[in-house]
Write an enzyme that holds these catalytic residues in place. Structure first.
Site, PDB file in Angstrom:
ATOM      1  N   ASP A  70       0.839  -1.194   0.000  1.00  0.00           N
ATOM      2  CA  ASP A  70       0.000   0.000   0.000  1.00  0.00           C
ATOM      3  C   ASP A  70       0.876   1.247   0.000  1.00  0.00           C
ATOM      4  O   ASP A  70       2.006   1.231   0.499  1.00  0.00           O
ATOM      5  CB  ASP A  70      -0.896   0.026   1.241  1.00  0.00           C
ATOM      6  CG  ASP A  70      -2.038  -0.967   1.143  1.00  0.00           C
ATOM      7  OD1 ASP A  70      -2.211  -1.574   0.069  1.00  0.00           O
ATOM      8  OD2 ASP A  70      -2.743  -1.142   2.158  1.00  0.00           O
ATOM      9  N   ALA A  71       0.321   2.325  -0.522  1.00  0.00           N
ATOM     10  CA  ALA A  71       1.076   3.581  -0.569  1.00  0.00           C
ATOM     11  C   ALA A  71       1.169   4.270   0.785  1.00  0.00           C
ATOM     12  O   ALA A  71       2.043   5.114   0.996  1.00  0.00           O
ATOM     13  CB  ALA A  71       0.433   4.532  -1.575  1.00  0.00           C
ATOM     14  N   ASP A  72       0.287   3.911   1.719  1.00  0.00           N
ATOM     15  CA  ASP A  72       0.282   4.572   3.026  1.00  0.00           C
ATOM     16  C   ASP A  72       1.121   3.796   4.045  1.00  0.00           C
ATOM     17  O   ASP A  72       0.710   3.599   5.182  1.00  0.00           O
ATOM     18  CB  ASP A  72      -1.142   4.763   3.525  1.00  0.00           C
ATOM     19  CG  ASP A  72      -1.889   3.445   3.698  1.00  0.00           C
ATOM     20  OD1 ASP A  72      -1.452   2.440   3.096  1.00  0.00           O
ATOM     21  OD2 ASP A  72      -2.901   3.425   4.425  1.00  0.00           O
ATOM     22  N   HIS A  92      -1.344 -10.041   9.725  1.00  0.00           N
ATOM     23  CA  HIS A  92      -2.038  -8.783  10.006  1.00  0.00           C
ATOM     24  C   HIS A  92      -1.787  -8.392  11.454  1.00  0.00           C
ATOM     25  O   HIS A  92      -1.969  -9.198  12.366  1.00  0.00           O
ATOM     26  CB  HIS A  92      -3.534  -8.957   9.765  1.00  0.00           C
ATOM     27  CG  HIS A  92      -4.278  -7.668   9.651  1.00  0.00           C
ATOM     28  ND1 HIS A  92      -4.460  -6.826  10.722  1.00  0.00           N
ATOM     29  CD2 HIS A  92      -4.879  -7.070   8.590  1.00  0.00           C
ATOM     30  CE1 HIS A  92      -5.150  -5.768  10.334  1.00  0.00           C
ATOM     31  NE2 HIS A  92      -5.419  -5.894   9.037  1.00  0.00           N
ATOM     32  N   GLU A 162      -8.630  -8.108   0.430  1.00  0.00           N
ATOM     33  CA  GLU A 162      -7.963  -8.836   1.506  1.00  0.00           C
ATOM     34  C   GLU A 162      -8.692 -10.151   1.814  1.00  0.00           C
ATOM     35  O   GLU A 162      -8.052 -11.155   2.173  1.00  0.00           O
ATOM     36  CB  GLU A 162      -7.895  -7.968   2.759  1.00  0.00           C
ATOM     37  CG  GLU A 162      -7.038  -8.537   3.872  1.00  0.00           C
ATOM     38  CD  GLU A 162      -6.828  -7.537   4.999  1.00  0.00           C
ATOM     39  OE1 GLU A 162      -5.791  -6.854   5.000  1.00  0.00           O
ATOM     40  OE2 GLU A 162      -7.726  -7.411   5.857  1.00  0.00           O
TER      41      GLU A 162
END
Length: 211
Positions: A70-72, A92, A162
């Protein structure tokens, strides 16, 4: 990946807003402009299709491994070739100590992402996964196909892409599982890990998703 050649592929629907970034020798960045979607859920789910298609027509000719993130997320410590394998998943951070009955898997039997409450080894994050280009192609192709099957039946899995990734790993076990060091959140208020290698950046989800 210190000491190795690295290509950074940035998927974005706002390519013109990407800043110019100077990289070290052996590293290059390529911006891949992709369609925009009104719903954040579609943005999240459609990336499986994008990664699959680019794996087949581009990545297979340019790299040996893909690390999809993810970019974040922000690098806070070393991340190297120790993560690479045919296909890897990442625990997770919110469910690594939970029992399988507590995993937020899709429980509706009508969904292609359905996982029975008594099945599943771990709950994997959709924020970071990867492997060989062929391995990632198989994973993303499966996820996209199952999403489209559900879409025809007006079903959307509880945690979107997901959920399908976890269904894939249920029957196609990852050859390597990364610890929560590679998927951490400082604002959880829990400090079990000594090294936080890849950390999610805190953001206002509601504000971003309502844009």
């Amino acid at each position: 990946m210190v000491g190795h050649k690295v290509n950074y592929y940035v998927f974005t629907d706002r390519a013109k807003e990407m800043p110019n970034i100077t990289l070290a020798n052996g590293r290059q960045l390529e911006v891949l402009e992709v369609p925009s979607y009104k719903r954040w859920q579609d943005v999240s789910m459609r990336r499986m299709e994008m990664i699959r298609d680019y794996s087949q027509k581009k990545f297979i000719n340019e790299v040996d491994y893909l690390v999809c993130v993810d970019a974040d997320m922000k690098f806070m410590d070393e991340v190297g070739v120790e993560i690479l394998s045919d296909v890897f998943g990442t625990l997770h951070r919110a469910f690594y100590g939970a029992s399988r009955t507590q995993f937020p898997n899709e429980r509706r039997k009508a969904s292609a992402a359905y996982i029975p409450p008594d099945e599943g080894d771990f709950y994997y994050s959709g924020s970071i996964f990867g492997g060989t280009v062929e391995g990632v192609y198989k994973l993303t192709n499966f996820c996209h196909h199952e999403m489209m099957t559900d879409k025809k039946n007006n079903i959307e899995a509880i945690w979107h892409d997901e959920s399908y990734l976890n269904k894939y790993f249920l029957y196609h076990k990852p050859t390597k599982v990364l610890s929560v060091e590679y998927h951490w959140e400082d604002y959880l208020g829990v400090q079990e890990v000594k090294r936080k290698r890849f950390v999610l950046i805190r953001k206002n989800d509601t504000a971003i998703r309502n844009k």
